[in-house]
Write a protein that holds these residues in place. Structure first.
Motif, PDB file in Angstrom:
ATOM      1  N   ALA A 187      -4.694 -23.449  -5.108  1.00  0.00           N
ATOM      2  CA  ALA A 187      -4.200 -23.959  -6.389  1.00  0.00           C
ATOM      3  C   ALA A 187      -4.147 -22.844  -7.431  1.00  0.00           C
ATOM      4  CB  ALA A 187      -5.076 -25.104  -6.880  1.00  0.00           C
ATOM      5  N   LEU A 188      -5.105 -21.934  -7.391  1.00  0.00           N
ATOM      6  CA  LEU A 188      -5.079 -20.786  -8.311  1.00  0.00           C
ATOM      7  C   LEU A 188      -3.892 -19.880  -8.021  1.00  0.00           C
ATOM      8  CD1 LEU A 188      -8.878 -19.960  -8.417  1.00  0.00           C
ATOM      9  CD2 LEU A 188      -7.454 -20.470 -10.408  1.00  0.00           C
ATOM     10  N   VAL A 189      -3.624 -19.649  -6.738  1.00  0.00           N
ATOM     11  CA  VAL A 189      -2.474 -18.828  -6.355  1.00  0.00           C
ATOM     12  C   VAL A 189      -1.179 -19.500  -6.826  1.00  0.00           C
ATOM     13  CG1 VAL A 189      -1.168 -17.900  -4.396  1.00  0.00           C
ATOM     14  CG2 VAL A 189      -3.682 -17.777  -4.401  1.00  0.00           C
ATOM     15  N   LYS A 190      -1.068 -20.801  -6.604  1.00  0.00           N
ATOM     16  CA  LYS A 190       0.117 -21.544  -7.013  1.00  0.00           C
ATOM     17  C   LYS A 190       0.282 -21.552  -8.534  1.00  0.00           C
ATOM     18  CE  LYS A 190       2.422 -25.989  -6.484  1.00  0.00           C
ATOM     19  NZ  LYS A 190       2.325 -27.354  -5.976  1.00  0.00           N
ATOM     20  N   GLU A 200      -6.227 -12.951  -1.459  1.00  0.00           N
ATOM     21  CA  GLU A 200      -7.016 -11.764  -1.169  1.00  0.00           C
ATOM     22  C   GLU A 200      -7.726 -11.253  -2.425  1.00  0.00           C
ATOM     23  OE1 GLU A 200      -3.760 -12.168  -0.240  1.00  0.00           O
ATOM     24  OE2 GLU A 200      -4.177 -12.548   1.873  1.00  0.00           O
ATOM     25  N   GLU A 201      -7.013 -11.235  -3.570  1.00  0.00           N
ATOM     26  CA  GLU A 201      -7.632 -10.801  -4.824  1.00  0.00           C
ATOM     27  C   GLU A 201      -8.807 -11.700  -5.198  1.00  0.00           C
ATOM     28  OE1 GLU A 201      -4.892  -9.146  -8.209  1.00  0.00           O
ATOM     29  OE2 GLU A 201      -3.840 -10.796  -7.197  1.00  0.00           O
ATOM     30  N   ILE A 202      -8.607 -12.999  -5.052  1.00  0.00           N
ATOM     31  CA  ILE A 202      -9.662 -13.952  -5.398  1.00  0.00           C
ATOM     32  C   ILE A 202     -10.877 -13.739  -4.510  1.00  0.00           C
ATOM     33  CG2 ILE A 202     -10.305 -16.388  -5.519  1.00  0.00           C
ATOM     34  CD1 ILE A 202      -7.263 -16.936  -6.107  1.00  0.00           C
ATOM     35  N   LEU A 203     -10.649 -13.657  -3.203  1.00  0.00           N
ATOM     36  CA  LEU A 203     -11.764 -13.474  -2.271  1.00  0.00           C
ATOM     37  C   LEU A 203     -12.485 -12.151  -2.517  1.00  0.00           C
ATOM     38  CD1 LEU A 203     -10.158 -14.866   1.001  1.00  0.00           C
ATOM     39  CD2 LEU A 203     -11.819 -15.997  -0.512  1.00  0.00           C
ATOM     40  N   LYS A 204     -11.728 -11.105  -2.791  1.00  0.00           N
ATOM     41  CA  LYS A 204     -12.331  -9.803  -3.071  1.00  0.00           C
ATOM     42  C   LYS A 204     -13.171  -9.852  -4.341  1.00  0.00           C
ATOM     43  CE  LYS A 204     -11.045  -4.936  -3.076  1.00  0.00           C
ATOM     44  NZ  LYS A 204      -9.932  -3.989  -3.025  1.00  0.00           N
ATOM     45  N   SER A 205     -12.678 -10.561  -5.356  1.00  0.00           N
ATOM     46  CA  SER A 205     -13.423 -10.660  -6.612  1.00  0.00           C
ATOM     47  C   SER A 205     -14.726 -11.427  -6.415  1.00  0.00           C
ATOM     48  CB  SER A 205     -12.583 -11.320  -7.708  1.00  0.00           C
ATOM     49  OG  SER A 205     -12.502 -12.726  -7.529  1.00  0.00           O
ATOM     50  N   LEU A 206     -14.715 -12.407  -5.522  1.00  0.00           N
ATOM     51  CA  LEU A 206     -15.922 -13.182  -5.254  1.00  0.00           C
ATOM     52  C   LEU A 206     -16.937 -12.345  -4.488  1.00  0.00           C
ATOM     53  CD1 LEU A 206     -14.378 -16.619  -4.292  1.00  0.00           C
ATOM     54  CD2 LEU A 206     -15.469 -15.976  -6.442  1.00  0.00           C
ATOM     55  N   ALA A 207     -16.455 -11.526  -3.580  1.00  0.00           N
ATOM     56  CA  ALA A 207     -17.341 -10.691  -2.780  1.00  0.00           C
ATOM     57  C   ALA A 207     -17.991  -9.601  -3.621  1.00  0.00           C
ATOM     58  CB  ALA A 207     -16.567 -10.063  -1.630  1.00  0.00           C
ATOM     59  N   SER A 208     -17.292  -9.150  -4.660  1.00  0.00           N
ATOM     60  CA  SER A 208     -17.816  -8.044  -5.464  1.00  0.00           C
ATOM     61  C   SER A 208     -18.536  -8.502  -6.721  1.00  0.00           C
ATOM     62  CB  SER A 208     -16.679  -7.093  -5.850  1.00  0.00           C
ATOM     63  OG  SER A 208     -15.770  -7.744  -6.714  1.00  0.00           O
ATOM     64  N   SER A 209     -18.462  -9.802  -7.045  1.00  0.00           N
ATOM     65  CA  SER A 209     -19.126 -10.273  -8.265  1.00  0.00           C
ATOM     66  C   SER A 209     -20.492 -10.844  -7.935  1.00  0.00           C
ATOM     67  CB  SER A 209     -18.267 -11.332  -8.971  1.00  0.00           C
ATOM     68  OG  SER A 209     -18.237 -12.513  -8.211  1.00  0.00           O
ATOM     69  N   SER A 210     -21.354 -10.756  -8.912  1.00  0.00           N
ATOM     70  CA  SER A 210     -22.664 -11.386  -8.753  1.00  0.00           C
ATOM     71  C   SER A 210     -22.878 -12.310  -9.930  1.00  0.00           C
ATOM     72  CB  SER A 210     -23.769 -10.337  -8.684  1.00  0.00           C
ATOM     73  OG  SER A 210     -23.757  -9.530  -9.829  1.00  0.00           O
ATOM     74  N   PRO A 211     -23.030 -13.592  -9.691  1.00  0.00           N
ATOM     75  CA  PRO A 211     -23.187 -14.554 -10.773  1.00  0.00           C
ATOM     76  C   PRO A 211     -24.402 -14.257 -11.636  1.00  0.00           C
ATOM     77  CG  PRO A 211     -23.009 -15.674  -8.655  1.00  0.00           C
ATOM     78  CD  PRO A 211     -23.090 -14.203  -8.391  1.00  0.00           C
TER      79      PRO A 211
END
Length: 76
Positions: free
Chosen positions: A45-48, A57-68
């Motif tokens: 839904a974010l991509v759309k 890919e950008e979303i998944l990469k951002s999640l992998a590199s971020s720390s809440p």
């Protein structure tokens, strides 16, 4: 701060506009922006909502590199 979500907000126009397009509340988008995990059910839904300008890919990469800020935070 999640810069991919920031990019999506800029494309959509506002946190509220992005939230409406994705089907969540504005507070959820704010949490994502501040590092909360994004449930996989919202990624497409974010991509759309960004007409593909933000990719899976950008979303998944951002999640992998971020720390809440709070690792015990629940995903929206």
């Amino acid at each position: 701060m999640n810069h991919v979500i920031e990019k999506a907000i800029n494309i959509a126009g506002s946190q509220s506009d992005l939230a409406k397009q994705v089907g969540v509340g504005q507070s959820t988008v704010s949490k994502w922006l501040n590092g909360a995990e994004i449930s996989s059910r919202y990624i497409s839904a974010l991509v759309k909502a960004t007409n593909g300008e933000v990719t899976t890919e950008e979303i998944l990469k951002s999640l992998a590199s971020s720390s809440p800020a709070n690792p015990n935070q629940t995903a929206a």
